[in-house]
Design a protein around this motif. Structure first.
Motif: not given
Length: 254
Positions: A155-161, A207-208
């Protein structure tokens, strides 16, 4: 600042058909309509309508976000169980903190932003003192770091998008600022130049992870909420900076 829930799951919940990867990616990209490139302050700044002190307010406040980025990325890194992802994610920390001999392009994004500060007339020590950073900017940035530390790492990675939308905002500054603000030393714009290729690399990884992890319709709506949360942080920062410019047309630290 809490994670907004603007994309409610379908009534059928996980029984609803998940978007395909292509459809889901399109939904993520569509969130760009709320990116702060459209904020009135940014529109005014990139069209040459800001006074020098307004540019300085923006650079000074945005610097707090810059120094929070590697802290956010370190928090995400600490929560990643697999070294394959850690090997990729750690590059983000080095991009901002620097690496190698810490000179030239290896000096990192924080140093590049410091030089932007100097180019607009803010001495290095003054910028690093964090004087003049609006409380709302601190609150928004700290909320982002706290989310990255406490949320599941995917989820934290998603926030970087939000980086999907960043190249255009940097290109706009590089195209317009030399004409609109000729008083700014061109060397100070190197931060914007450096971020364009790095954002592309980071988005591919982010994204991956997001497309692999959020595979039900309910989870995909959750991802859209997370991305909106990050968009809200960036928008809130400009709201606060705009108010500072109205309340303090002459910087209080002068």
């Amino acid at each position: 600042m809490e994670l907004a829930k603007t994309h409610r799951p379908d009534p059928a919940g996980d029984q609803a058909t998940a978007w395909t990867r292509t459809e889901f990616e399109a939904q993520l990209h569509a969130q760009g309509a709320g990116y702060h490139i459209h904020h009135p302050f940014n529109v005014r700044m990139n069209s040459g309508q800001c006074a020098p002190d307004e540019i300085r307010h923006w650079v000074r406040n945005r610097f707090y976000y810059q120094i929070c980025i590697p802290r956010k990325d370190a928090a995400i890194l600490a929560n990643m169980p697999g070294r394959e992802n850690r090997r990729l994610w750690i590059e983000r920390i080095l991009d901002h903190d620097g690496y190698g001999d810490y000179t030239g392009s290896a000096a990192g994004g924080i140093e590049a932003w410091t030089r932007l500060g100097e180019a607009v007339g803010i001495p290095r020590d003054d910028l690093w003192s964090l004087r003049g950073v609006a409380p709302a900017v601190r609150f928004a940035c700290d909320a982002y770091v706290n989310f990255a530390a406490s949320a599941p790492w995917q989820e934290a990675v998603c926030s970087s998008l939000t980086e999907m939308f960043a190249p255009q905002i940097h290109k706009d500054r590089l195209a317009g600022w030399p004409t609109h603000y000729p008083w700014i030393d061109a060397e100070g714009l190197n931060y914007f130049r450096s971020r364009i290729p790095l954002a592309g690399r980071d988005v591919a990884h982010g994204l991956q992870v997001t497309l692999d992890h959020f595979t039900t319709r309910t989870a995909q709506h959750r991802a859209l909420d997370i991305l909106q949360f990050k968009l809200d942080i960036l928008w809130t920062m400009l709201d606060a900076i705009e108010k500072v410019c109205l309340d303090h047309p002459q910087p209080p630290w002068d």
